[in-house]
Design a protein around this motif. Structure first.
Motif, mmCIF file in Angstrom:
data_model
loop_
_atom_site.group_PDB
_atom_site.id
_atom_site.type_symbol
_atom_site.label_atom_id
_atom_site.label_comp_id
_atom_site.label_asym_id
_atom_site.label_seq_id
_atom_site.Cartn_x
_atom_site.Cartn_y
_atom_site.Cartn_z
ATOM 1 N N PRO A 1 -12.480 -1.577 3.060
ATOM 2 C CA PRO A 1 -12.630 -2.658 4.248
ATOM 3 C C PRO A 1 -11.705 -3.518 4.559
ATOM 4 O O PRO A 1 -11.666 -4.092 5.812
ATOM 5 N N SER A 2 -10.738 -3.798 3.671
ATOM 6 C CA SER A 2 -9.511 -4.783 4.035
ATOM 7 C C SER A 2 -8.626 -3.932 5.039
ATOM 8 O O SER A 2 -8.351 -4.783 5.848
ATOM 9 N N THR A 3 -8.350 -2.695 4.971
ATOM 10 C CA THR A 3 -7.627 -2.132 5.837
ATOM 11 C C THR A 3 -8.203 -2.026 7.278
ATOM 12 O O THR A 3 -7.756 -2.110 8.148
ATOM 13 N N ASN A 4 -9.403 -1.851 7.135
ATOM 14 C CA ASN A 4 -10.137 -1.775 8.495
ATOM 15 C C ASN A 4 -10.168 -3.182 8.994
ATOM 16 O O ASN A 4 -10.072 -3.036 10.266
ATOM 17 N N LEU A 5 -10.437 -4.276 8.310
ATOM 18 C CA LEU A 5 -10.073 -5.376 8.787
ATOM 19 C C LEU A 5 -8.841 -5.885 9.392
ATOM 20 O O LEU A 5 -8.751 -6.339 10.454
ATOM 21 N N LYS A 6 -7.908 -5.418 8.630
ATOM 22 C CA LYS A 6 -6.427 -5.686 9.217
ATOM 23 C C LYS A 6 -6.274 -4.718 10.648
ATOM 24 O O LYS A 6 -5.658 -5.415 11.342
ATOM 25 N N GLU A 7 -6.825 -3.516 10.847
ATOM 26 C CA GLU A 7 -6.484 -2.711 11.952
ATOM 27 C C GLU A 7 -7.194 -3.559 13.077
ATOM 28 O O GLU A 7 -6.798 -3.479 14.432
ATOM 29 N N GLN A 8 -8.427 -3.810 12.813
ATOM 30 C CA GLN A 8 -9.245 -4.665 13.898
ATOM 31 C C GLN A 8 -8.540 -5.960 14.388
ATOM 32 O O GLN A 8 -8.326 -6.205 15.537
ATOM 33 N N LEU A 9 -7.777 -6.617 13.384
ATOM 34 C CA LEU A 9 -7.012 -8.066 13.626
ATOM 35 C C LEU A 9 -5.761 -7.603 14.617
ATOM 36 O O LEU A 9 -5.496 -8.061 15.459
ATOM 37 N N VAL A 10 -5.029 -6.401 14.135
ATOM 38 C CA VAL A 10 -4.039 -6.112 14.844
ATOM 39 C C VAL A 10 -4.661 -5.476 16.216
ATOM 40 O O VAL A 10 -3.714 -6.093 17.254
ATOM 41 N N GLY A 11 -5.400 -4.901 16.431
ATOM 42 C CA GLY A 11 -5.933 -4.497 17.658
ATOM 43 C C GLY A 11 -6.559 -5.851 18.557
ATOM 44 O O GLY A 11 -5.992 -5.884 19.783
ATOM 45 N N ARG B 1 -8.656 -10.893 1.950
ATOM 46 C CA ARG B 1 -8.940 -10.611 3.250
ATOM 47 C C ARG B 1 -10.304 -10.419 3.685
ATOM 48 O O ARG B 1 -11.081 -11.019 4.552
ATOM 49 N N ILE B 2 -11.219 -9.871 2.747
ATOM 50 C CA ILE B 2 -12.464 -9.558 3.051
ATOM 51 C C ILE B 2 -13.336 -10.846 2.860
ATOM 52 O O ILE B 2 -14.155 -11.144 3.794
ATOM 53 N N THR C 1 -15.624 -8.232 10.927
ATOM 54 C CA THR C 1 -16.606 -7.498 9.962
ATOM 55 C C THR C 1 -16.130 -6.058 9.614
ATOM 56 O O THR C 1 -15.666 -5.466 10.707
ATOM 57 N N PRO C 2 -16.218 -5.578 8.337
ATOM 58 C CA PRO C 2 -15.725 -4.319 8.216
ATOM 59 C C PRO C 2 -16.653 -3.253 9.115
ATOM 60 O O PRO C 2 -17.826 -3.681 9.124
ATOM 61 N N ASN C 3 -16.172 -2.183 9.503
ATOM 62 C CA ASN C 3 -16.754 -1.406 10.446
ATOM 63 C C ASN C 3 -17.540 -0.096 9.474
ATOM 64 O O ASN C 3 -16.825 0.861 9.085
ATOM 65 N N THR C 4 -18.509 -0.487 9.081
ATOM 66 C CA THR C 4 -19.127 0.273 8.006
ATOM 67 C C THR C 4 -19.373 1.696 8.480
ATOM 68 O O THR C 4 -19.254 2.504 7.572
ATOM 69 N N ASP C 5 -20.025 1.836 9.574
ATOM 70 C CA ASP C 5 -19.903 3.174 10.052
ATOM 71 C C ASP C 5 -18.798 4.229 9.879
ATOM 72 O O ASP C 5 -18.550 5.155 9.371
ATOM 73 N N GLN D 1 -17.921 7.200 7.166
ATOM 74 C CA GLN D 1 -17.531 8.496 7.823
ATOM 75 C C GLN D 1 -16.209 8.996 7.095
ATOM 76 O O GLN D 1 -16.075 10.225 6.812
ATOM 77 N N LYS D 2 -15.417 8.156 6.859
ATOM 78 C CA LYS D 2 -14.132 8.555 6.082
ATOM 79 C C LYS D 2 -14.408 9.026 4.725
ATOM 80 O O LYS D 2 -13.696 9.877 4.189
ATOM 81 N N MET D 3 -15.262 7.976 3.949
ATOM 82 C CA MET D 3 -15.755 8.350 2.883
ATOM 83 C C MET D 3 -16.514 9.931 2.664
ATOM 84 O O MET D 3 -16.054 10.609 1.661
ATOM 85 N N ARG D 4 -17.170 10.327 3.596
ATOM 86 C CA ARG D 4 -17.975 11.432 3.771
ATOM 87 C C ARG D 4 -16.694 12.701 3.733
ATOM 88 O O ARG D 4 -16.845 13.711 3.279
ATOM 89 N N ARG D 5 -15.736 12.307 4.927
ATOM 90 C CA ARG D 5 -14.756 13.460 4.958
ATOM 91 C C ARG D 5 -13.983 13.605 3.592
ATOM 92 O O ARG D 5 -13.509 14.718 3.411
ATOM 93 N N HIS D 6 -13.756 12.542 2.905
ATOM 94 C CA HIS D 6 -12.934 12.734 1.716
ATOM 95 C C HIS D 6 -13.719 13.171 0.830
ATOM 96 O O HIS D 6 -13.230 14.147 -0.084
#
Length: 146
Positions: free
Chosen positions: A15-25, A116-117, A124-128, A132-137
């Motif tokens: 979730p922290s990485t997801n938040l960072k990616e959103q912030l960069v965007g 960060r979280i 907010t973390p993009n839970t969907d 999806q990433k966890m399912r693929r993993h």
């Protein structure tokens, strides 16, 4: 169900990485921004520098988030003089709550992810996406994937 230490760390880092990616965007759309920095020491007497970004986009929407948390080398600590802001002080309070003498094995990266979280203001973390990433993993790691 008991989770391994690495699994717990990974579940916090995602979730922290997801938040960072959103912030960069969002940061790419800023028409103006400012940085707020502050220094404090954690419970293990390591000086930490918190860096917050406040940005304004073309619709005048304000975003204020933790950009980074970095340890400060002892030689630089005396040379850095900064004014505190509410968010920086709040972050250090959160840091002291999370990194205690009982949880002293937290790595700097893991602490940064937790902070960060817990300090996210408008993101907010993009839970969907995370699910999806966890399912693929899990599918790629299963024994039926031979």
């Amino acid at each position: 169900m008991s989770l391994s230490r690495n699994t717990v760390a990974e579940r916090v880092d995602q979730p922290s990485t997801n938040l960072k990616e959103q912030l960069v965007g969002k940061g790419k759309d800023f028409i103006a921004y400012s940085l707020a920095v502050d220094e404090s020491t954690d419970t293990s007497d390591i000086a930490q520098l918190s860096i917050f970004v406040r940005g304004v986009d073309s619709s005048l929407s304000i975003t204020e988030e933790l950009l980074a948390l970095r340890p400060i080398m002892a030689q630089l600590q005396d040379k850095i003089c900064m004014k505190s802001t509410y968010l920086c002080e709040r972050l250090f309070s959160l840091m002291k709550l999370n990194k205690t003498s009982h949880r002293n094995r937290l790595t700097d990266q893991h602490l940064h992810s937790i902070l960060r979280i817990s300090s996210a203001q408008s993101l907010t973390p993009n839970t969907d996406e995370l699910v999806q990433k966890m399912r693929r993993h899990q599918v790629s790691g299963s024994s039926s994937d031979k």
